[in-house]
Design an enzyme around this catalytic site. Structure first.
Site, short mmCIF file in Angstrom:
data_model
loop_
_atom_site.label_atom_id
_atom_site.label_comp_id
_atom_site.label_asym_id
_atom_site.label_seq_id
_atom_site.Cartn_x
_atom_site.Cartn_y
_atom_site.Cartn_z
N TYR A 171 6.46 73.77 -32.46
CA TYR A 171 5.89 73.77 -33.80
C TYR A 171 4.90 74.92 -33.94
CZ TYR A 171 8.46 69.75 -35.16
OH TYR A 171 9.50 68.93 -35.51
N LYS A 195 15.94 68.59 -21.82
CA LYS A 195 17.01 69.59 -21.70
C LYS A 195 16.67 70.48 -20.50
CE LYS A 195 20.73 71.59 -23.56
NZ LYS A 195 22.06 70.96 -23.51
N ASP A 251 21.27 66.42 -25.88
CA ASP A 251 22.55 66.49 -26.59
C ASP A 251 23.35 65.21 -26.38
OD1 ASP A 251 22.45 67.42 -23.98
OD2 ASP A 251 24.15 68.77 -24.18
N ASP A 291 11.60 64.57 -33.38
CA ASP A 291 11.73 64.66 -34.83
C ASP A 291 13.19 64.49 -35.24
OD1 ASP A 291 10.85 65.04 -37.41
OD2 ASP A 291 11.03 67.22 -37.32
N ASP A 326 15.19 60.91 -36.98
CA ASP A 326 15.91 60.86 -38.26
C ASP A 326 17.33 60.33 -38.05
OD1 ASP A 326 13.78 61.95 -39.69
OD2 ASP A 326 15.08 63.27 -40.85
#
Ligand code: ATP
Length: 359
Positions: free
Chosen positions: A137, A190, A223, A247, A251
Protein backbone atom coordinates in the site's frame (compact mmCIF):
# COMPACT_ATOMS: atom_id res chain seq x y z
CA UNK A 1 -14.10 5.94 28.65
CA UNK A 2 -15.74 9.34 28.72
CA UNK A 3 -17.17 9.11 32.24
CA UNK A 4 -18.30 6.18 34.31
CA UNK A 5 -20.25 3.85 32.06
CA UNK A 6 -20.41 6.34 29.17
CA UNK A 7 -18.67 5.69 25.87
CA UNK A 8 -18.07 8.09 23.01
CA UNK A 9 -18.78 6.66 19.58
CA UNK A 10 -17.71 8.80 16.63
CA UNK A 11 -19.83 8.45 13.49
CA UNK A 12 -18.22 9.25 10.11
CA UNK A 13 -20.88 8.78 7.39
CA UNK A 14 -18.58 8.91 4.32
CA UNK A 15 -19.48 9.00 0.62
CA UNK A 16 -21.88 7.29 -1.82
CA UNK A 17 -24.15 4.90 0.09
CA UNK A 18 -22.35 5.83 3.34
CA UNK A 19 -24.93 8.28 4.75
CA UNK A 20 -27.85 5.90 3.98
CA UNK A 21 -26.36 2.80 5.60
CA UNK A 22 -24.93 4.88 8.47
CA UNK A 23 -28.35 6.26 9.39
CA UNK A 24 -29.64 2.67 9.76
CA UNK A 25 -26.53 1.73 11.75
CA UNK A 26 -26.95 4.59 14.21
CA UNK A 27 -30.65 3.79 14.60
CA UNK A 28 -29.79 0.18 15.44
CA UNK A 29 -27.03 1.20 17.88
CA UNK A 30 -29.37 3.67 19.59
CA UNK A 31 -31.99 0.98 20.00
CA UNK A 32 -29.46 -1.44 21.52
CA UNK A 33 -28.15 1.35 23.72
CA UNK A 34 -31.63 1.65 25.23
CA UNK A 35 -32.27 -2.10 25.46
CA UNK A 36 -28.90 -3.04 27.01
CA UNK A 37 -28.16 0.29 28.79
CA UNK A 38 -24.80 0.52 26.99
CA UNK A 39 -24.21 4.22 27.72
CA UNK A 40 -23.32 5.14 24.13
CA UNK A 41 -22.93 8.81 23.18
CA UNK A 42 -22.81 9.51 19.46
CA UNK A 43 -21.00 12.38 17.78
CA UNK A 44 -21.04 12.82 14.01
CA UNK A 45 -18.08 14.13 11.99
CA UNK A 46 -17.95 14.65 8.26
CA UNK A 47 -15.28 13.02 6.12
CA UNK A 48 -14.98 12.51 2.37
CA UNK A 49 -16.51 14.80 -0.21
CA UNK A 50 -18.81 16.48 2.35
CA UNK A 51 -15.76 17.47 4.44
CA UNK A 52 -13.83 18.53 1.34
CA UNK A 53 -16.62 20.97 0.43
CA UNK A 54 -16.78 22.46 3.94
CA UNK A 55 -13.29 22.14 5.37
CA UNK A 56 -11.14 21.76 2.27
CA UNK A 57 -9.98 18.29 3.26
CA UNK A 58 -11.54 14.82 3.02
CA UNK A 59 -10.09 13.96 6.45
CA UNK A 60 -9.64 17.09 8.59
CA UNK A 61 -7.06 16.72 11.40
CA UNK A 62 -9.81 17.54 13.90
CA UNK A 63 -11.65 14.38 12.85
CA UNK A 64 -8.57 12.23 13.46
CA UNK A 65 -8.27 13.76 16.93
CA UNK A 66 -11.99 13.17 17.62
CA UNK A 67 -11.52 9.50 16.66
CA UNK A 68 -8.44 9.28 18.89
CA UNK A 69 -10.46 10.58 21.83
CA UNK A 70 -13.51 8.42 21.13
CA UNK A 71 -13.90 4.94 22.61
CA UNK A 72 -14.67 3.61 19.15
CA UNK A 73 -15.81 4.86 15.78
CA UNK A 74 -17.74 3.82 12.71
CA UNK A 75 -16.46 4.85 9.28
CA UNK A 76 -18.88 4.67 6.36
CA UNK A 77 -17.56 3.71 2.92
CA UNK A 78 -15.43 6.35 1.21
CA UNK A 79 -15.01 6.92 -2.53
CA UNK A 80 -11.39 7.99 -2.40
CA UNK A 81 -10.79 7.28 -6.10
CA UNK A 82 -12.79 10.48 -6.74
CA UNK A 83 -10.78 12.67 -4.36
CA UNK A 84 -8.33 15.33 -5.55
CA UNK A 85 -4.60 14.79 -4.92
CA UNK A 86 -3.43 14.87 -1.30
CA UNK A 87 -1.96 18.37 -1.62
CA UNK A 88 -5.41 19.59 -2.73
CA UNK A 89 -7.17 18.11 0.29
CA UNK A 90 -7.72 14.54 -0.84
CA UNK A 91 -6.72 12.16 1.96
CA UNK A 92 -7.97 8.59 2.07
CA UNK A 93 -9.84 8.52 5.41
CA UNK A 94 -9.67 4.75 5.59
CA UNK A 95 -5.91 4.40 5.08
CA UNK A 96 -4.96 7.53 7.02
CA UNK A 97 -7.03 6.58 10.08
CA UNK A 98 -5.54 3.08 10.06
CA UNK A 99 -2.05 4.58 10.11
CA UNK A 100 -2.74 7.49 12.50
CA UNK A 101 -4.33 5.26 15.14
CA UNK A 102 -2.22 2.16 14.42
CA UNK A 103 -5.23 0.01 13.56
CA UNK A 104 -3.05 -2.87 12.49
CA UNK A 105 -5.57 -5.73 12.49
CA UNK A 106 -8.30 -5.77 9.90
CA UNK A 107 -10.66 -8.55 10.97
CA UNK A 108 -12.95 -9.64 8.16
CA UNK A 109 -15.39 -12.48 8.82
CA UNK A 110 -17.26 -14.23 6.02
CA UNK A 111 -20.06 -16.62 6.82
CA UNK A 112 -22.90 -18.12 4.88
CA UNK A 113 -26.40 -18.11 6.38
CA UNK A 114 -28.90 -20.95 6.68
CA UNK A 115 -31.55 -20.46 4.02
CA UNK A 116 -29.57 -17.91 1.99
CA UNK A 117 -27.86 -19.07 -1.22
CA UNK A 118 -24.06 -19.02 -1.16
CA UNK A 119 -21.89 -19.10 -4.25
CA UNK A 120 -18.96 -21.19 -3.07
CA UNK A 121 -19.44 -24.96 -3.29
CA UNK A 122 -19.57 -25.33 0.49
CA UNK A 123 -21.00 -23.19 3.29
CA UNK A 124 -18.37 -21.13 5.11
CA UNK A 125 -17.66 -19.56 8.46
CA UNK A 126 -14.18 -18.09 8.40
CA UNK A 127 -12.34 -14.96 9.46
CA UNK A 128 -9.53 -13.24 7.59
CA UNK A 129 -6.98 -11.47 9.81
CA UNK A 130 -5.39 -9.00 7.40
CA UNK A 131 -2.33 -6.93 8.27
CA UNK A 132 -3.36 -3.32 7.81
CA UNK A 133 -0.42 -0.96 8.15
CA UNK A 134 2.18 -1.96 5.53
CA UNK A 135 2.45 -4.36 2.58
CA UNK A 136 1.81 -3.22 -0.97
CA UNK A 137 0.00 0.00 0.00
CA UNK A 138 1.85 2.99 -1.34
CA UNK A 139 0.09 5.35 1.07
CA UNK A 140 1.19 3.55 4.22
CA UNK A 141 4.57 1.92 3.82
CA UNK A 142 6.83 4.99 3.85
CA UNK A 143 7.66 7.50 6.59
CA UNK A 144 7.86 10.23 3.95
CA UNK A 145 6.85 10.06 0.32
CA UNK A 146 4.96 7.39 -1.55
CA UNK A 147 5.75 3.70 -1.96
CA UNK A 148 5.24 4.13 -5.69
CA UNK A 149 7.33 6.20 -8.03
CA UNK A 150 8.06 6.65 -11.74
CA UNK A 151 11.73 7.09 -12.68
CA UNK A 152 10.60 7.66 -16.29
CA UNK A 153 7.15 8.22 -17.84
CA UNK A 154 7.17 4.59 -18.99
CA UNK A 155 8.41 2.87 -15.83
CA UNK A 156 6.56 2.55 -12.52
CA UNK A 157 7.99 0.93 -9.40
CA UNK A 158 5.98 -0.12 -6.33
CA UNK A 159 7.63 -0.98 -3.03
CA UNK A 160 6.17 -3.51 -0.62
CA UNK A 161 7.07 -3.36 3.05
CA UNK A 162 6.97 -6.41 5.33
CA UNK A 163 8.27 -6.12 8.88
CA UNK A 164 8.76 -8.71 11.61
CA UNK A 165 6.88 -6.64 14.16
CA UNK A 166 3.77 -6.16 12.01
CA UNK A 167 3.78 -9.81 10.92
CA UNK A 168 4.14 -10.97 14.53
CA UNK A 169 1.30 -8.87 15.88
CA UNK A 170 -1.22 -9.85 13.19
CA UNK A 171 -0.28 -13.49 13.79
CA UNK A 172 -0.95 -13.04 17.50
CA UNK A 173 -4.39 -11.60 16.72
CA UNK A 174 -5.13 -14.56 14.40
CA UNK A 175 -4.22 -17.15 17.03
CA UNK A 176 -6.23 -15.34 19.73
CA UNK A 177 -9.23 -15.37 17.39
CA UNK A 178 -8.76 -19.04 16.54
CA UNK A 179 -8.73 -20.03 20.22
CA UNK A 180 -12.26 -18.67 20.55
CA UNK A 181 -13.37 -20.44 17.35
CA UNK A 182 -12.52 -23.80 15.76
CA UNK A 183 -8.81 -23.59 16.67
CA UNK A 184 -7.26 -23.53 13.23
CA UNK A 185 -5.03 -20.92 11.55
CA UNK A 186 -3.94 -20.94 7.89
CA UNK A 187 -1.21 -18.53 6.80
CA UNK A 188 -1.71 -17.34 3.21
CA UNK A 189 1.45 -16.37 1.34
CA UNK A 190 3.46 -16.49 -1.90
CA UNK A 191 6.86 -17.54 -0.60
CA UNK A 192 7.76 -19.36 -3.81
CA UNK A 193 7.97 -15.97 -5.59
CA UNK A 194 8.73 -13.44 -2.84
CA UNK A 195 11.21 -15.43 -0.80
CA UNK A 196 12.38 -12.61 1.46
CA UNK A 197 9.18 -10.68 2.25
CA UNK A 198 6.93 -13.72 2.46
CA UNK A 199 9.70 -15.66 4.18
CA UNK A 200 9.88 -13.03 6.93
CA UNK A 201 6.09 -13.01 7.30
CA UNK A 202 6.00 -16.81 7.61
CA UNK A 203 8.93 -16.84 10.04
CA UNK A 204 6.93 -14.70 12.45
CA UNK A 205 3.64 -16.58 12.00
CA UNK A 206 5.40 -19.91 12.55
CA UNK A 207 6.95 -18.59 15.77
CA UNK A 208 3.50 -17.63 17.07
CA UNK A 209 2.14 -21.03 15.94
CA UNK A 210 4.83 -22.74 18.05
CA UNK A 211 3.65 -20.82 21.11
CA UNK A 212 0.07 -21.96 20.50
CA UNK A 213 0.27 -25.74 20.01
CA UNK A 214 -3.43 -26.17 20.80
CA UNK A 215 -4.24 -24.35 17.52
CA UNK A 216 -3.82 -26.39 14.31
CA UNK A 217 -1.63 -24.53 11.83
CA UNK A 218 -1.06 -24.84 8.11
CA UNK A 219 -0.03 -22.71 5.15
CA UNK A 220 -1.50 -22.09 1.70
CA UNK A 221 -0.25 -20.28 -1.38
CA UNK A 222 -2.45 -17.26 -2.15
CA UNK A 223 -3.34 -18.42 -5.66
CA UNK A 224 -4.50 -21.83 -4.49
CA UNK A 225 -6.28 -20.13 -1.58
CA UNK A 226 -8.36 -18.16 -4.11
CA UNK A 227 -9.43 -21.45 -5.70
CA UNK A 228 -9.99 -23.22 -2.38
CA UNK A 229 -12.39 -20.50 -1.22
CA UNK A 230 -14.62 -21.49 -4.15
CA UNK A 231 -14.06 -25.23 -3.83
CA UNK A 232 -14.04 -25.92 -0.10
CA UNK A 233 -14.16 -22.84 2.12
CA UNK A 234 -15.74 -24.95 4.89
CA UNK A 235 -12.33 -26.34 5.85
CA UNK A 236 -10.97 -22.92 6.94
CA UNK A 237 -11.34 -21.16 10.26
CA UNK A 238 -8.91 -18.21 10.58
CA UNK A 239 -6.74 -17.04 7.66
CA UNK A 240 -3.82 -14.74 8.43
CA UNK A 241 -2.20 -12.80 5.64
CA UNK A 242 -0.54 -9.62 4.45
CA UNK A 243 -2.40 -6.48 3.46
CA UNK A 244 -3.21 -6.82 -0.23
CA UNK A 245 -3.85 -10.58 -0.29
CA UNK A 246 -6.23 -10.04 2.64
CA UNK A 247 -8.04 -7.27 0.81
CA UNK A 248 -8.59 -9.33 -2.31
CA UNK A 249 -9.41 -12.65 -0.64
CA UNK A 250 -11.88 -11.05 1.76
CA UNK A 251 -13.94 -9.55 -1.08
CA UNK A 252 -13.93 -12.95 -2.77
CA UNK A 253 -14.93 -14.74 0.43
CA UNK A 254 -17.66 -12.19 1.19
CA UNK A 255 -19.25 -12.50 -2.24
CA UNK A 256 -19.01 -16.32 -2.16
CA UNK A 257 -20.65 -16.39 1.25
CA UNK A 258 -23.77 -14.58 -0.02
CA UNK A 259 -23.10 -10.90 -0.74
CA UNK A 260 -20.62 -8.10 -0.27
CA UNK A 261 -23.59 -6.33 1.33
CA UNK A 262 -23.22 -8.62 4.37
CA UNK A 263 -19.47 -8.18 4.71
CA UNK A 264 -18.46 -6.61 8.03
CA UNK A 265 -15.08 -5.73 9.48
CA UNK A 266 -13.23 -3.94 12.22
CA UNK A 267 -9.80 -2.34 12.13
CA UNK A 268 -8.33 -2.70 15.58
CA UNK A 269 -5.15 -1.76 17.40
CA UNK A 270 -4.20 -1.86 21.08
CA UNK A 271 -6.17 1.28 21.96
CA UNK A 272 -8.59 2.08 19.13
CA UNK A 273 -11.15 0.32 16.98
CA UNK A 274 -12.86 1.40 13.78
CA UNK A 275 -15.92 -0.41 12.40
CA UNK A 276 -16.01 -0.36 8.60
CA UNK A 277 -17.94 -2.33 5.98
CA UNK A 278 -15.71 -4.31 3.62
CA UNK A 279 -17.16 -2.80 0.47
CA UNK A 280 -16.67 0.63 -1.11
CA UNK A 281 -19.05 3.54 -1.54
CA UNK A 282 -21.08 1.84 -4.32
CA UNK A 283 -21.69 5.04 -6.33
CA UNK A 284 -23.78 3.02 -8.82
CA UNK A 285 -26.61 2.67 -6.25
CA UNK A 286 -25.99 5.68 -3.99
CA UNK A 287 -29.03 7.69 -2.91
CA UNK A 288 -31.49 5.11 -4.27
CA UNK A 289 -32.37 3.28 -1.06
CA UNK A 290 -30.96 0.08 -2.61
CA UNK A 291 -27.91 -0.60 -0.45
CA UNK A 292 -27.85 -3.38 2.10
CA UNK A 293 -26.99 -1.75 5.44
CA UNK A 294 -26.21 -5.12 7.10
CA UNK A 295 -22.49 -4.83 6.29
CA UNK A 296 -22.09 -1.65 8.34
CA UNK A 297 -24.53 -2.71 11.07
CA UNK A 298 -22.60 -5.99 11.51
CA UNK A 299 -19.34 -4.01 11.58
CA UNK A 300 -20.77 -1.85 14.38
CA UNK A 301 -21.76 -5.10 16.14
CA UNK A 302 -18.11 -6.22 15.95
CA UNK A 303 -17.10 -2.88 17.47
CA UNK A 304 -19.51 -3.53 20.35
CA UNK A 305 -17.83 -6.93 20.80
CA UNK A 306 -14.38 -5.30 20.84
CA UNK A 307 -15.57 -2.73 23.42
CA UNK A 308 -17.18 -5.47 25.51
CA UNK A 309 -13.91 -7.38 25.71
CA UNK A 310 -11.81 -4.29 26.29
CA UNK A 311 -13.97 -3.01 29.13
CA UNK A 312 -15.14 -6.38 30.45
CA UNK A 313 -18.80 -5.62 29.71
CA UNK A 314 -20.99 -8.62 29.06
CA UNK A 315 -23.92 -6.42 27.95
CA UNK A 316 -21.91 -5.32 24.89
CA UNK A 317 -21.27 -8.92 23.89
CA UNK A 318 -25.00 -9.62 24.29
CA UNK A 319 -25.81 -6.61 22.11
CA UNK A 320 -23.42 -7.91 19.43
CA UNK A 321 -25.07 -11.35 19.54
CA UNK A 322 -28.54 -9.77 19.34
CA UNK A 323 -27.64 -7.93 16.10
CA UNK A 324 -26.02 -10.99 14.56
CA UNK A 325 -28.93 -13.29 15.28
CA UNK A 326 -31.55 -10.72 14.17
CA UNK A 327 -29.74 -10.28 10.83
CA UNK A 328 -29.37 -14.06 10.39
CA UNK A 329 -33.14 -14.42 10.84
CA UNK A 330 -33.93 -11.57 8.44
CA UNK A 331 -31.71 -12.85 5.63
CA UNK A 332 -33.04 -16.40 6.04
CA UNK A 333 -36.50 -15.15 5.05
CA UNK A 334 -36.89 -14.14 1.37
CA UNK A 335 -39.51 -11.55 2.43
CA UNK A 336 -36.99 -9.58 4.48
CA UNK A 337 -34.03 -9.55 2.11
CA UNK A 338 -32.49 -6.58 0.36
CA UNK A 339 -31.99 -6.44 -3.43
CA UNK A 340 -28.40 -7.68 -3.40
CA UNK A 341 -29.75 -10.87 -1.75
CA UNK A 342 -32.54 -11.26 -4.31
CA UNK A 343 -35.17 -9.60 -2.09
CA UNK A 344 -37.22 -6.43 -2.41
CA UNK A 345 -36.52 -4.44 0.77
CA UNK A 346 -34.84 -1.06 0.47
CA UNK A 347 -32.17 0.18 2.86
CA UNK A 348 -34.59 1.84 5.25
CA UNK A 349 -37.24 -0.88 5.14
CA UNK A 350 -34.55 -3.42 6.07
CA UNK A 351 -33.42 -1.11 8.88
CA UNK A 352 -37.00 -0.85 10.15
CA UNK A 353 -37.43 -4.64 10.04
CA UNK A 354 -34.18 -5.06 11.94
CA UNK A 355 -35.14 -2.53 14.60
CA UNK A 356 -38.49 -4.26 15.04
CA UNK A 357 -36.71 -7.61 15.57
CA UNK A 358 -34.38 -6.02 18.09
CA UNK A 359 -37.32 -4.85 20.18
P1 ATP B 1 -15.64 2.45 -4.67
O1 ATP B 1 -15.31 3.32 -5.83
O2 ATP B 1 -16.00 3.25 -3.45
O3 ATP B 1 -14.62 1.37 -4.38
P2 ATP B 1 -17.14 0.45 -6.14
O4 ATP B 1 -18.54 0.47 -6.66
O5 ATP B 1 -16.01 0.38 -7.09
O6 ATP B 1 -16.98 1.68 -5.10
P3 ATP B 1 -17.93 -1.31 -4.12
O7 ATP B 1 -18.58 -0.16 -3.44
O8 ATP B 1 -17.18 -2.23 -3.25
O9 ATP B 1 -16.96 -0.83 -5.21
O10 ATP B 1 -19.10 -2.06 -4.88
C1 ATP B 1 -18.91 -3.21 -5.72
C2 ATP B 1 -20.30 -3.66 -6.17
O11 ATP B 1 -21.03 -4.16 -5.04
C3 ATP B 1 -21.15 -2.51 -6.74
O12 ATP B 1 -21.95 -3.01 -7.80
C4 ATP B 1 -22.04 -2.11 -5.59
O13 ATP B 1 -23.27 -1.57 -6.00
C5 ATP B 1 -22.24 -3.42 -4.83
N1 ATP B 1 -22.37 -3.14 -3.40
C6 ATP B 1 -21.40 -2.70 -2.56
N2 ATP B 1 -21.87 -2.51 -1.33
C7 ATP B 1 -23.18 -2.86 -1.37
C8 ATP B 1 -24.22 -2.86 -0.37
N3 ATP B 1 -24.00 -2.52 0.90
N4 ATP B 1 -25.44 -3.26 -0.77
C9 ATP B 1 -25.68 -3.63 -2.03
N5 ATP B 1 -24.75 -3.64 -3.00
C10 ATP B 1 -23.50 -3.26 -2.67
Amino acid sequence: MTTDNQLRIAILPGDGIGPEIMSVTVEVLARLDRRFALGLNFETHEVGLAALAKAGNTLPDAVIEACRKADGFVLGPVGHHDYPPRDKGGRNPSGDLRIALDLYANIRPSRSYDGLPHYGRTPMDLVIARENTEGFYADRNMHLGSGEFMPTPDLALSVRKISAVASRRIAEVAFRLAKRRRKKVTAVHKVNVLKLGEGLFLREVRAVAKQNPEVAYDEQLVDSMAAMLVRDAARYDVLVTTNMYGDILSDEAAELSGSLGLAASINAGEAHCMAQAQHGSAPDIAGEDLANPASLVLSAAMLLGWLGERHGKQSFLEAQAAIESAIARLVADPATRTRDLGGTLGTHAFGAALCERLG
